[in-house]
Structure formats: structure tokens, C-alpha cells
Design a protein around this motif. Structure first.
Motif, PDB file in Angstrom:
ATOM      1  N   VAL A 115      49.993  -1.067   3.690  1.00  0.00           N
ATOM      2  CA  VAL A 115      49.395  -2.162   2.933  1.00  0.00           C
ATOM      3  C   VAL A 115      50.306  -3.389   3.038  1.00  0.00           C
ATOM      4  O   VAL A 115      51.534  -3.272   2.970  1.00  0.00           O
ATOM      5  CB  VAL A 115      49.193  -1.758   1.456  1.00  0.00           C
ATOM      6  CG1 VAL A 115      48.645  -2.928   0.642  1.00  0.00           C
ATOM      7  CG2 VAL A 115      48.238  -0.573   1.368  1.00  0.00           C
ATOM      8  N   ASP A 116      49.702  -4.545   3.196  1.00  0.00           N
ATOM      9  CA  ASP A 116      50.460  -5.784   3.358  1.00  0.00           C
ATOM     10  C   ASP A 116      51.399  -5.983   2.171  1.00  0.00           C
ATOM     11  O   ASP A 116      50.961  -6.048   1.020  1.00  0.00           O
ATOM     12  CB  ASP A 116      49.480  -6.962   3.447  1.00  0.00           C
ATOM     13  CG  ASP A 116      50.158  -8.237   3.913  1.00  0.00           C
ATOM     14  OD1 ASP A 116      51.393  -8.330   3.794  1.00  0.00           O
ATOM     15  OD2 ASP A 116      49.449  -9.135   4.393  1.00  0.00           O
ATOM     16  N   PRO A 117      52.722  -6.075   2.402  1.00  0.00           N
ATOM     17  CA  PRO A 117      53.659  -6.271   1.285  1.00  0.00           C
ATOM     18  C   PRO A 117      53.370  -7.535   0.483  1.00  0.00           C
ATOM     19  O   PRO A 117      53.638  -7.574  -0.723  1.00  0.00           O
ATOM     20  CB  PRO A 117      55.023  -6.352   1.986  1.00  0.00           C
ATOM     21  CG  PRO A 117      54.839  -5.671   3.291  1.00  0.00           C
ATOM     22  CD  PRO A 117      53.426  -5.941   3.689  1.00  0.00           C
ATOM     23  N   LYS A 136      44.750   0.086  -7.944  1.00  0.00           N
ATOM     24  CA  LYS A 136      43.810  -1.021  -7.819  1.00  0.00           C
ATOM     25  C   LYS A 136      44.035  -1.885  -6.581  1.00  0.00           C
ATOM     26  O   LYS A 136      43.143  -2.629  -6.185  1.00  0.00           O
ATOM     27  CB  LYS A 136      43.873  -1.905  -9.069  1.00  0.00           C
ATOM     28  CG  LYS A 136      43.373  -1.216 -10.326  1.00  0.00           C
ATOM     29  CD  LYS A 136      43.339  -2.178 -11.503  1.00  0.00           C
ATOM     30  CE  LYS A 136      42.770  -1.503 -12.749  1.00  0.00           C
ATOM     31  NZ  LYS A 136      42.703  -2.442 -13.910  1.00  0.00           N
ATOM     32  N   VAL A 137      45.228  -1.791  -5.989  1.00  0.00           N
ATOM     33  CA  VAL A 137      45.527  -2.628  -4.836  1.00  0.00           C
ATOM     34  C   VAL A 137      45.821  -1.769  -3.601  1.00  0.00           C
ATOM     35  O   VAL A 137      45.161  -1.887  -2.571  1.00  0.00           O
ATOM     36  CB  VAL A 137      46.724  -3.566  -5.130  1.00  0.00           C
ATOM     37  CG1 VAL A 137      47.078  -4.380  -3.889  1.00  0.00           C
ATOM     38  CG2 VAL A 137      46.397  -4.480  -6.296  1.00  0.00           C
ATOM     39  N   GLU A 138      46.823  -0.894  -3.704  1.00  0.00           N
ATOM     40  CA  GLU A 138      47.250  -0.138  -2.532  1.00  0.00           C
ATOM     41  C   GLU A 138      46.231   0.914  -2.122  1.00  0.00           C
ATOM     42  O   GLU A 138      45.924   1.054  -0.929  1.00  0.00           O
ATOM     43  CB  GLU A 138      48.605   0.520  -2.814  1.00  0.00           C
ATOM     44  CG  GLU A 138      49.751  -0.473  -2.932  1.00  0.00           C
ATOM     45  CD  GLU A 138      51.069   0.188  -3.267  1.00  0.00           C
ATOM     46  OE1 GLU A 138      52.105  -0.308  -2.806  1.00  0.00           O
ATOM     47  OE2 GLU A 138      51.052   1.204  -4.001  1.00  0.00           O
ATOM     48  N   GLY A 217      35.616  -5.629   5.196  1.00  0.00           N
ATOM     49  CA  GLY A 217      36.757  -6.404   5.661  1.00  0.00           C
ATOM     50  C   GLY A 217      37.835  -5.531   6.267  1.00  0.00           C
ATOM     51  O   GLY A 217      38.449  -5.887   7.278  1.00  0.00           O
ATOM     52  N   LEU A 218      38.082  -4.361   5.677  1.00  0.00           N
ATOM     53  CA  LEU A 218      39.081  -3.441   6.229  1.00  0.00           C
ATOM     54  C   LEU A 218      38.599  -2.833   7.532  1.00  0.00           C
ATOM     55  O   LEU A 218      39.384  -2.594   8.441  1.00  0.00           O
ATOM     56  CB  LEU A 218      39.394  -2.336   5.216  1.00  0.00           C
ATOM     57  CG  LEU A 218      40.109  -2.782   3.933  1.00  0.00           C
ATOM     58  CD1 LEU A 218      40.269  -1.608   2.991  1.00  0.00           C
ATOM     59  CD2 LEU A 218      41.459  -3.386   4.260  1.00  0.00           C
ATOM     60  N   ARG A 219      37.267  -2.553   7.623  1.00  0.00           N
ATOM     61  CA  ARG A 219      36.731  -2.021   8.868  1.00  0.00           C
ATOM     62  C   ARG A 219      36.845  -3.045   9.981  1.00  0.00           C
ATOM     63  O   ARG A 219      37.167  -2.716  11.117  1.00  0.00           O
ATOM     64  CB  ARG A 219      35.266  -1.616   8.694  1.00  0.00           C
ATOM     65  CG  ARG A 219      35.037  -0.450   7.774  1.00  0.00           C
ATOM     66  CD  ARG A 219      33.704   0.211   8.085  1.00  0.00           C
ATOM     67  NE  ARG A 219      32.605  -0.741   8.025  1.00  0.00           N
ATOM     68  CZ  ARG A 219      31.844  -0.940   6.952  1.00  0.00           C
ATOM     69  NH1 ARG A 219      32.083  -0.267   5.849  1.00  0.00           N
ATOM     70  NH2 ARG A 219      30.856  -1.813   6.983  1.00  0.00           N
ATOM     71  N   ALA A 220      36.575  -4.323   9.662  1.00  0.00           N
ATOM     72  CA  ALA A 220      36.602  -5.361  10.686  1.00  0.00           C
ATOM     73  C   ALA A 220      38.002  -5.594  11.213  1.00  0.00           C
ATOM     74  O   ALA A 220      38.217  -5.860  12.385  1.00  0.00           O
ATOM     75  CB  ALA A 220      36.033  -6.665  10.130  1.00  0.00           C
ATOM     76  N   SER A 221      38.978  -5.491  10.304  1.00  0.00           N
ATOM     77  CA  SER A 221      40.359  -5.731  10.718  1.00  0.00           C
ATOM     78  C   SER A 221      40.998  -4.509  11.343  1.00  0.00           C
ATOM     79  O   SER A 221      42.123  -4.579  11.818  1.00  0.00           O
ATOM     80  CB  SER A 221      41.199  -6.188   9.517  1.00  0.00           C
ATOM     81  OG  SER A 221      41.242  -5.163   8.536  1.00  0.00           O
ATOM     82  N   GLY A 222      40.289  -3.370  11.293  1.00  0.00           N
ATOM     83  CA  GLY A 222      40.832  -2.158  11.898  1.00  0.00           C
ATOM     84  C   GLY A 222      42.024  -1.598  11.182  1.00  0.00           C
ATOM     85  O   GLY A 222      42.842  -0.895  11.751  1.00  0.00           O
ATOM     86  N   GLY A 223      42.168  -1.930   9.874  1.00  0.00           N
ATOM     87  CA  GLY A 223      43.299  -1.419   9.115  1.00  0.00           C
ATOM     88  C   GLY A 223      44.572  -2.191   9.349  1.00  0.00           C
ATOM     89  O   GLY A 223      45.626  -1.825   8.842  1.00  0.00           O
ATOM     90  N   ALA A 224      44.508  -3.277  10.125  1.00  0.00           N
ATOM     91  CA  ALA A 224      45.728  -4.041  10.390  1.00  0.00           C
ATOM     92  C   ALA A 224      46.096  -4.868   9.191  1.00  0.00           C
ATOM     93  O   ALA A 224      45.266  -5.248   8.385  1.00  0.00           O
ATOM     94  CB  ALA A 224      45.510  -4.953  11.608  1.00  0.00           C
ATOM     95  N   ARG A 225      47.399  -5.149   9.104  1.00  0.00           N
ATOM     96  CA  ARG A 225      47.864  -5.964   8.001  1.00  0.00           C
ATOM     97  C   ARG A 225      47.381  -7.398   8.181  1.00  0.00           C
ATOM     98  O   ARG A 225      47.290  -7.915   9.271  1.00  0.00           O
ATOM     99  CB  ARG A 225      49.400  -5.940   7.955  1.00  0.00           C
ATOM    100  CG  ARG A 225      49.968  -4.577   7.589  1.00  0.00           C
ATOM    101  CD  ARG A 225      51.465  -4.664   7.459  1.00  0.00           C
ATOM    102  NE  ARG A 225      52.028  -3.388   7.039  1.00  0.00           N
ATOM    103  CZ  ARG A 225      53.311  -3.219   6.784  1.00  0.00           C
ATOM    104  NH1 ARG A 225      54.140  -4.212   6.889  1.00  0.00           N
ATOM    105  NH2 ARG A 225      53.760  -2.039   6.408  1.00  0.00           N
ATOM    106  N   ARG A 226      47.142  -8.045   7.086  1.00  0.00           N
ATOM    107  CA  ARG A 226      46.700  -9.424   7.128  1.00  0.00           C
ATOM    108  C   ARG A 226      47.381 -10.167   5.998  1.00  0.00           C
ATOM    109  O   ARG A 226      47.320  -9.751   4.852  1.00  0.00           O
ATOM    110  CB  ARG A 226      45.166  -9.507   6.967  1.00  0.00           C
ATOM    111  CG  ARG A 226      44.653 -10.947   6.977  1.00  0.00           C
ATOM    112  CD  ARG A 226      43.160 -10.942   6.722  1.00  0.00           C
ATOM    113  NE  ARG A 226      42.655 -12.295   6.627  1.00  0.00           N
ATOM    114  CZ  ARG A 226      42.185 -12.993   7.634  1.00  0.00           C
ATOM    115  NH1 ARG A 226      42.177 -12.462   8.817  1.00  0.00           N
ATOM    116  NH2 ARG A 226      41.724 -14.220   7.455  1.00  0.00           N
TER     117      ARG A 226
END
Length: 255
Positions: A115-117, A136-138, A217-226
Motif C-alpha cells: 500500500v502506498d506509504p 479502512k485504508v490498508e 481503480g485498483l484493477r486498472a492500476s494493476g495493484g501498483a502504487r500510486r
């Protein structure tokens, strides 16, 4: 070609689709053993993976435990458990649960750690407690990897649950071991084909579940950090006129 014809004849025989030894009953037995093992694996691995991933403490234990459990031979573990505990459902479920824990543990740990720090820091900055940050976030952001671990565990457990028949239990493994005992090769091939088909079917169902519960949004990014500043950086600034005219003076106000 002969074995293929015999395999088709085996599936076409109505006797193999009814009674206590029919395909539907064996299917329920196979799903029962596999489902219990996955449930126990989730209860054990998910809390540990989430806690270690959130705190970052004990990560070396996760790696060592996952690699150690993967190295254990399932049939050997099952036989050892049966020798100590006797023939029963508990040794079977424990042996399959040991197989399910490593991918579940790795998926939960990796999902939280990826998860993005900046997102986590922002959640703490608005006053969220650690438990709220985790759940709620991670956790929502980690769902793709957690469900990926579940899919991997389900495939391995279903494919290996045939060993339950080695200690006189049911499931599709019954066709394999019974066929081996009487040298009925079409029956053995049918059992192996049923195990493979069930594993693929469960994989397809879990893939649909993952698609329905994971944020687009998570599917589109492929799980990559943003980075949360990415949207801000990509927002175009308002256009400026090429030749801006001086601001008009207010009436009654001298320079």
C-alpha cells in the motif's frame, strides 16, 4: 485413443453419477475437505499477515514460515499425522491447512506492505487510529493481493485434497486410489480429470468474486502504487492569456 474412448464411456455410465460413490457425492466430499482447510488457513494466516504487514515487525518470520511450510511433503505429513492421531478427518484437514497457509500468509503480508506509504501517512494525518488505518485504508487497497493468495491456496488445496482418499476418505481421489488398486486406468484418468476441472472451476469463480469486490481503480492500476499527488500533478493549470491587459482601476481610487 483406446483410453480416450474408455474415459468417455466411464463418464457416460449412469452408475458413476448416482449412489454414495457417484460423482456428485464425491464432489461434495472434495469441496468439504478443501473448504475446511481454506477456512482454517484463513483464520491462521490472515491475522498474522495483516499484523506483520501493518507493523513491519517479524517479516523474516513470515518468509521463513512460508518457505518452510511449502517444503513439507503433504502425503508424508498426512501419514505422520495419521500415525499419531489415528485415521480421521482432523489429520486430513490439518495436512491441507498446512498447504493453504503459505500463499494466504504471503498474500496478506505483501498486500499490506505494498500500500502506498503516502496514503497511510495521510490517513494518520487526519487522525485515524492504527486499527482504522489497517481496516479502512490498508485492507481495501490490499484486496487484490489477498484474493490472489486465496486463489493460489484454493488451487493447491483442491489439487492436493485427493490425498484424503489415501487414508480411506472420499473425494475425487477415491477414483484415483481405487483405480490404482484394481488397475482401472480409465477410472484413474477420470478422477484426475475431475480434480483438474474442479480446480479450474473454483479458480474461475474466485476470479469473478475478485473482480466484483476489488475497486475498479485498483484493477486498472494493476495493484501498483500510486502517489496521492499524481492527480494534482496531472491537473492542467488554468490557461493564461497571451497578452494580459492591466487590471482596470477602481472608480474613485487614485494611484
Amino acid at each position: 485413443m483406446n483410453i480416450l474412448n474408455q474415459l468417455v464411456s466411464w463418464f457416460a455410465d449412469p452408475a458413476h453419477w448416482s449412489g454414495s460413490g457417484g460423482v456428485p457425492i464425491r464432489l461434495l466430499e472434495h469441496l468439504y475437505y478443501s473448504g475446511l482447510a481454506l477456512l482454517i488457513g484463513l483464520v491462521v494466516a490472515l491475522p498474522i499477515g495483516l499484523a506483520v504487514g501493518h507493523t513491519g515487525k517479524g517479516s523474516f518470520l513470515i518468509v521463513g514460515l512460508a518457505n518452510g511450510l511449502r517444503a513439507l511433503p503433504e502425503l508424508g505429513v498426512l501419514i505422520l499425522l495419521v500415525l499419531f492421531m489415528g485415521i480421521g478427518l482432523i489429520p486430513v484437514v490439518i495436512a491441507l491447512s498446512i498447504l493453504a497457509i503459505p500463499p494466504l500468509l504471503a498474500g496478506a503480508y505483501a498486500g499490506i506492505r505494498n500500500v502506498d506509504p503516502a496514503v497511510v501517512d495521510a490517513a494518520r494525518g487526519v487522525g485515524m487510529r492504527e486499527q482504522q488505518v489497517l481496516f479502512k485504508v490498508e485492507l481495501p487497497n490490499a484486496l487484490p493481493l489477498i484474493l490472489g493468495g486465496l486463489r493460489s491456496a484454493a488451487l493447491q488445496v483442491i489439487a492436493t485434497a485427493a490425498v484424503a482418499s489415501f487414508v480411506s476418505f472420499g473425494g475425487f481421489g477415491r477414483y484415483i486410489f481405487d483405480g490404482l488398486r484394481i488397475r482401472d486406468y480409465p477410472q484413474m484418468a477420470a478422477g484426475a480429470l475431475l480434480v483438474a476441472a474442479l480446480a479450474l472451476a473454483v479458480e474461475g469463480v474466485l476470479a469473478l468474486v475478485q473482480r466484483s469486490v476489488v475497486s475498479p481503480g485498483l484493477r486498472a492500476s494493476g495493484g501498483a502504487r500510486r502517489s496521492p499527488t499524481a492527480d494534482v500533478a496531472s491537473t492542467p493549470e488554468p490557461a493564461q492569456p497571451d497578452d494580459p491587459s492591466p487590471a482596470p482601476e477602481l472608480a474613485g481610487v487614485k494611484r
